[in-house]
Design a protein around this motif. Structure first.
Motif, PDB file in Angstrom:
ATOM      1  N   TYR A  64      40.345  20.219  70.415  1.00  0.00           N
ATOM      2  CA  TYR A  64      40.802  20.085  71.796  1.00  0.00           C
ATOM      3  C   TYR A  64      42.292  20.327  72.005  1.00  0.00           C
ATOM      4  O   TYR A  64      42.757  20.347  73.140  1.00  0.00           O
ATOM      5  CB  TYR A  64      40.444  18.694  72.338  1.00  0.00           C
ATOM      6  CG  TYR A  64      38.965  18.488  72.458  1.00  0.00           C
ATOM      7  CD1 TYR A  64      38.239  19.121  73.456  1.00  0.00           C
ATOM      8  CD2 TYR A  64      38.284  17.677  71.562  1.00  0.00           C
ATOM      9  CE1 TYR A  64      36.880  18.948  73.568  1.00  0.00           C
ATOM     10  CE2 TYR A  64      36.919  17.492  71.676  1.00  0.00           C
ATOM     11  CZ  TYR A  64      36.217  18.127  72.674  1.00  0.00           C
ATOM     12  OH  TYR A  64      34.871  17.961  72.782  1.00  0.00           O
ATOM     13  N   ALA A  65      43.064  20.533  70.951  1.00  0.00           N
ATOM     14  CA  ALA A  65      44.520  20.699  71.072  1.00  0.00           C
ATOM     15  C   ALA A  65      44.949  21.793  72.041  1.00  0.00           C
ATOM     16  O   ALA A  65      45.927  21.604  72.760  1.00  0.00           O
ATOM     17  CB  ALA A  65      45.142  20.943  69.700  1.00  0.00           C
ATOM     18  N   PRO A  66      44.258  22.925  72.120  1.00  0.00           N
ATOM     19  CA  PRO A  66      44.713  23.948  73.077  1.00  0.00           C
ATOM     20  C   PRO A  66      44.794  23.437  74.518  1.00  0.00           C
ATOM     21  O   PRO A  66      45.633  23.892  75.285  1.00  0.00           O
ATOM     22  CB  PRO A  66      43.672  25.056  72.924  1.00  0.00           C
ATOM     23  CG  PRO A  66      43.179  24.916  71.528  1.00  0.00           C
ATOM     24  CD  PRO A  66      43.175  23.423  71.277  1.00  0.00           C
ATOM     25  N   LEU A  67      43.939  22.496  74.885  1.00  0.00           N
ATOM     26  CA  LEU A  67      44.008  21.924  76.232  1.00  0.00           C
ATOM     27  C   LEU A  67      45.316  21.174  76.435  1.00  0.00           C
ATOM     28  O   LEU A  67      45.951  21.273  77.469  1.00  0.00           O
ATOM     29  CB  LEU A  67      42.852  20.939  76.457  1.00  0.00           C
ATOM     30  CG  LEU A  67      41.467  21.519  76.537  1.00  0.00           C
ATOM     31  CD1 LEU A  67      40.446  20.389  76.557  1.00  0.00           C
ATOM     32  CD2 LEU A  67      41.324  22.396  77.759  1.00  0.00           C
ATOM     33  N   TRP A  68      45.685  20.387  75.436  1.00  0.00           N
ATOM     34  CA  TRP A  68      46.889  19.554  75.547  1.00  0.00           C
ATOM     35  C   TRP A  68      48.159  20.381  75.387  1.00  0.00           C
ATOM     36  O   TRP A  68      49.145  20.165  76.086  1.00  0.00           O
ATOM     37  CB  TRP A  68      46.856  18.441  74.504  1.00  0.00           C
ATOM     38  CG  TRP A  68      48.059  17.566  74.536  1.00  0.00           C
ATOM     39  CD1 TRP A  68      48.415  16.716  75.540  1.00  0.00           C
ATOM     40  CD2 TRP A  68      49.073  17.460  73.556  1.00  0.00           C
ATOM     41  NE1 TRP A  68      49.592  16.070  75.225  1.00  0.00           N
ATOM     42  CE2 TRP A  68      50.018  16.525  74.010  1.00  0.00           C
ATOM     43  CE3 TRP A  68      49.286  18.069  72.321  1.00  0.00           C
ATOM     44  CZ2 TRP A  68      51.141  16.173  73.289  1.00  0.00           C
ATOM     45  CZ3 TRP A  68      50.397  17.712  71.597  1.00  0.00           C
ATOM     46  CH2 TRP A  68      51.302  16.785  72.081  1.00  0.00           C
ATOM     47  N   GLU A  69      48.148  21.328  74.491  1.00  0.00           N
ATOM     48  CA  GLU A  69      49.356  22.080  74.173  1.00  0.00           C
ATOM     49  C   GLU A  69      49.832  22.947  75.327  1.00  0.00           C
ATOM     50  O   GLU A  69      50.992  23.325  75.379  1.00  0.00           O
ATOM     51  CB  GLU A  69      49.143  22.888  72.907  1.00  0.00           C
ATOM     52  CG  GLU A  69      49.082  21.969  71.696  1.00  0.00           C
ATOM     53  CD  GLU A  69      48.757  22.686  70.409  1.00  0.00           C
ATOM     54  OE1 GLU A  69      48.366  23.860  70.451  1.00  0.00           O
ATOM     55  OE2 GLU A  69      48.891  22.051  69.356  1.00  0.00           O
ATOM     56  N   SER A  70      48.964  23.225  76.279  1.00  0.00           N
ATOM     57  CA  SER A  70      49.396  24.016  77.428  1.00  0.00           C
ATOM     58  C   SER A  70      50.160  23.166  78.448  1.00  0.00           C
ATOM     59  O   SER A  70      50.860  23.697  79.294  1.00  0.00           O
ATOM     60  CB  SER A  70      48.195  24.692  78.094  1.00  0.00           C
ATOM     61  OG  SER A  70      47.340  23.709  78.645  1.00  0.00           O
ATOM     62  N   ASP A  71      50.035  21.848  78.345  1.00  0.00           N
ATOM     63  CA  ASP A  71      50.723  20.945  79.271  1.00  0.00           C
ATOM     64  C   ASP A  71      50.884  19.594  78.565  1.00  0.00           C
ATOM     65  O   ASP A  71      50.056  18.722  78.688  1.00  0.00           O
ATOM     66  CB  ASP A  71      49.894  20.787  80.547  1.00  0.00           C
ATOM     67  CG  ASP A  71      50.561  19.875  81.565  1.00  0.00           C
ATOM     68  OD1 ASP A  71      51.720  19.483  81.342  1.00  0.00           O
ATOM     69  OD2 ASP A  71      49.919  19.560  82.564  1.00  0.00           O
ATOM     70  N   ARG A  72      51.951  19.413  77.836  1.00  0.00           N
ATOM     71  CA  ARG A  72      52.100  18.288  76.915  1.00  0.00           C
ATOM     72  C   ARG A  72      52.471  16.945  77.543  1.00  0.00           C
ATOM     73  O   ARG A  72      53.164  16.160  76.934  1.00  0.00           O
ATOM     74  CB  ARG A  72      53.133  18.648  75.851  1.00  0.00           C
ATOM     75  CG  ARG A  72      52.649  19.711  74.937  1.00  0.00           C
ATOM     76  CD  ARG A  72      53.687  20.027  73.895  1.00  0.00           C
ATOM     77  NE  ARG A  72      53.081  20.758  72.823  1.00  0.00           N
ATOM     78  CZ  ARG A  72      52.958  20.303  71.593  1.00  0.00           C
ATOM     79  NH1 ARG A  72      53.423  19.130  71.261  1.00  0.00           N
ATOM     80  NH2 ARG A  72      52.383  21.033  70.672  1.00  0.00           N
ATOM     81  N   GLN A  73      52.002  16.665  78.728  1.00  0.00           N
ATOM     82  CA  GLN A  73      52.269  15.360  79.330  1.00  0.00           C
ATOM     83  C   GLN A  73      51.323  14.313  78.746  1.00  0.00           C
ATOM     84  O   GLN A  73      50.206  14.621  78.374  1.00  0.00           O
ATOM     85  CB  GLN A  73      52.092  15.440  80.839  1.00  0.00           C
ATOM     86  CG  GLN A  73      53.099  16.367  81.490  1.00  0.00           C
ATOM     87  CD  GLN A  73      52.941  16.362  82.992  1.00  0.00           C
ATOM     88  OE1 GLN A  73      52.779  15.314  83.589  1.00  0.00           O
ATOM     89  NE2 GLN A  73      52.978  17.530  83.576  1.00  0.00           N
ATOM     90  N   MET A  74      51.807  13.081  78.711  1.00  0.00           N
ATOM     91  CA  MET A  74      51.009  11.995  78.132  1.00  0.00           C
ATOM     92  C   MET A  74      51.022  10.806  79.063  1.00  0.00           C
ATOM     93  O   MET A  74      52.036  10.552  79.681  1.00  0.00           O
ATOM     94  CB  MET A  74      51.612  11.558  76.805  1.00  0.00           C
ATOM     95  CG  MET A  74      51.626  12.615  75.764  1.00  0.00           C
ATOM     96  SD  MET A  74      50.174  12.617  74.776  1.00  0.00           S
ATOM     97  CE  MET A  74      50.409  11.137  73.844  1.00  0.00           C
ATOM     98  N   PRO A  75      49.943  10.034  79.134  1.00  0.00           N
ATOM     99  CA  PRO A  75      48.608  10.411  78.663  1.00  0.00           C
ATOM    100  C   PRO A  75      48.061  11.539  79.521  1.00  0.00           C
ATOM    101  O   PRO A  75      48.550  11.781  80.609  1.00  0.00           O
ATOM    102  CB  PRO A  75      47.790   9.131  78.871  1.00  0.00           C
ATOM    103  CG  PRO A  75      48.476   8.427  79.981  1.00  0.00           C
ATOM    104  CD  PRO A  75      49.933   8.784  79.869  1.00  0.00           C
ATOM    105  N   GLN A  76      47.062  12.196  79.004  1.00  0.00           N
ATOM    106  CA  GLN A  76      46.447  13.287  79.748  1.00  0.00           C
ATOM    107  C   GLN A  76      44.941  13.192  79.597  1.00  0.00           C
ATOM    108  O   GLN A  76      44.436  12.995  78.489  1.00  0.00           O
ATOM    109  CB  GLN A  76      46.933  14.641  79.230  1.00  0.00           C
ATOM    110  CG  GLN A  76      46.444  15.765  80.070  1.00  0.00           C
ATOM    111  CD  GLN A  76      47.118  17.078  79.725  1.00  0.00           C
ATOM    112  OE1 GLN A  76      46.487  18.089  79.847  1.00  0.00           O
ATOM    113  NE2 GLN A  76      48.359  17.085  79.327  1.00  0.00           N
ATOM    114  N   VAL A  77      44.243  13.295  80.700  1.00  0.00           N
ATOM    115  CA  VAL A  77      42.785  13.274  80.694  1.00  0.00           C
ATOM    116  C   VAL A  77      42.306  14.650  81.148  1.00  0.00           C
ATOM    117  O   VAL A  77      42.746  15.155  82.176  1.00  0.00           O
ATOM    118  CB  VAL A  77      42.227  12.180  81.631  1.00  0.00           C
ATOM    119  CG1 VAL A  77      40.713  12.229  81.659  1.00  0.00           C
ATOM    120  CG2 VAL A  77      42.718  10.810  81.204  1.00  0.00           C
ATOM    121  N   CYS A  78      41.423  15.237  80.365  1.00  0.00           N
ATOM    122  CA  CYS A  78      40.837  16.535  80.714  1.00  0.00           C
ATOM    123  C   CYS A  78      39.331  16.362  80.872  1.00  0.00           C
ATOM    124  O   CYS A  78      38.691  15.690  80.060  1.00  0.00           O
ATOM    125  CB  CYS A  78      41.120  17.566  79.631  1.00  0.00           C
ATOM    126  SG  CYS A  78      42.846  18.032  79.495  1.00  0.00           S
TER     127      CYS A  78
END
Length: 92
Positions: A64-78
């Motif tokens: 799932y890292a590609p989802l997070w790496e495009s917008d590195r805000q935390m926490p993030q729910v996809c």
């Protein structure tokens, strides 16, 4: 929009909700009890995935890292539909 996607997914193929988090993130730690309640209530109709961004060797991170790496805000729910396509992203 988020609510409509969520409710409609309960009657279709199971969707996936991915939470990107880390133990050093105060907001992530504060969100943990909510995530656990959500996971307990919707475990059947949804696939719930917790991704610790400090564990890049984990299977969940690699997948799932590609989802997070495009917008590195935390926490993030996809939110992903039953086919694995990104429907919604809620950072911060």
């Amino acid at each position: 929009m988020w609510e409509m996607l969520f409710l409609s997914s309960l009657t279709q193929k199971p969707g996936t909700v991915v939470l990107f988090s880390g133990p050093w993130c105060g907001a992530c730690v504060a969100m943990e009890p909510v995530w656990k309640r959500f996971a307990a209530e919707y475990r059947g109709p949804l696939r719930l995935v917790y991704v610790d961004v400090d564990q890049p060797e984990s299977e969940a991170y690699r997948h799932y890292a590609p989802l997070w790496e495009s917008d590195r805000q935390m926490p993030q729910v996809c939110w992903l539909d039953g086919r694995g396509r990104l429907c919604e992203r809620r950072p911060g």
